[in-house]
Design a protein around this motif. Structure first.
Motif: not given
Length: 282
Positions: A211-219
């Motif tokens: 589950v992605d919980q990084t909060g990072l929205s970029g590529r």
């Protein structure tokens, strides 16, 4: 021709050029225009799903179960039920997408879901279950004072924003896929989001949902390398060797990307196959 008339002609030509270069209208991408499903050759190596061009979709060497996992972004353990062949018969799918605009990954998977329902007469229901999961998070440094004396945590991410032009080629960025050797696994990633990274790990490499919980929205662009063990990739029998110089996955992802895979528990949507019928070559 007078200077004033020249300016008018130039303005008209410029406007016409802008209209000619306007972005193409995006189709609805409700379903593939044409799709062929056929049995995969018995000795076919590798397995992937990718766009071969702006409107040519290709899935290679997949079972119905792995196609469902991709279409609904689920880990293998989150798909159950159905006849035994859903996990043994392998297929290739070649499909044409509407228009001349490359569909996004979400749009590709939406069309794949429609195709699976139609061609395999797929019926299922969902159940929420508690799973042991991995939470993908950003490494946090030791507490440090901020500019105004506030105490906070500094992000330890080592990810670099992608320099890949998504439209540089008709098929889009390079395929996100593991390169597996006897004692090393590489993941060359170009223009990849954190949800995409979590997805490829949970569907192919790890034995539990991610589950992605990084909060990072970029590529991002990165290369990840590690020494695998027998718990990864469905138990392929990796043992490592004394010559292995790469760290294990959990150390590698922290050292190389500034991320963590944290073992925890959480609710996950699962899919239970109630009915499926073999798809003949069509």
């Amino acid at each position: 021709m007078s200077e004033a008339l020249k300016l008018v002609v130039a303005a008209l030509m410029s406007a016409a050029g802008m209209l000619a270069q306007s972005p193409a209208t995006r189709p609805a991408f409700d379903e593939f225009e044409v799709a062929t499903i056929k049995p995969a050759p018995l000795d076919s190596p590798g397995r992937w799903i990718k766009m071969q061009s702006a409107n040519r979709f290709y899935a290679k060497n997949h079972t119905l179960k792995t196609l469902i996992q991709a279409a609904y972004n689920l880990t293998p353990r989150a798909v159950s039920g159905g006849p035994s062949w859903v996990d043994s018969d392998r297929y290739e799918i070649l499909a044409e997408t509407p228009g001349n605009v490359r569909p996004t990954l979400d749009e590709q998977m939406s069309m794949l879901r429609k195709l699976l329902a139609d061609r395999f007469n797929l019926k299922f229901h969902r159940e929420e279950k508690e799973f042991s999961i991995y939470a993908l998070t950003v490494v946090r440094s030791a507490q440090a004072e901020g500019p105004l004396g506030a105490v906070g945590k500094k992000t330890g991410s080592k990810l670099k924003e992608s320099t890949v032009d998504l439209d540089a080629t008709p098929q889009g960025p390079p395929l996100l896929a593991f390169v597996i050797a006897p004692d090393t696994v590489r993941l060359p990633a170009r223009s990849v989001t954190m949800p995409e990274l979590a997805s490829v790990f949970q569907r192919a490499a790890l034995d539990r949902p991610v589950v992605d919980q990084t909060g990072l929205s970029g590529r991002y662009d990165f290369d990840l390398e590690w020494t695998p063990d027998e718990s990864q990739f469905g138990g392929l029998g990796f043992k490592g060797t004394p010559e292995s110089t790469k760290p294990d996955l959990f150390t590698a992802i922290q050292q190389q990307l500034g991320l963590r895979l944290e073992a925890t528990k959480g609710p996950i949507d699962t899919l239970v196959i109630d009915h499926a019928e073999r798809s003949s070559a069509n």
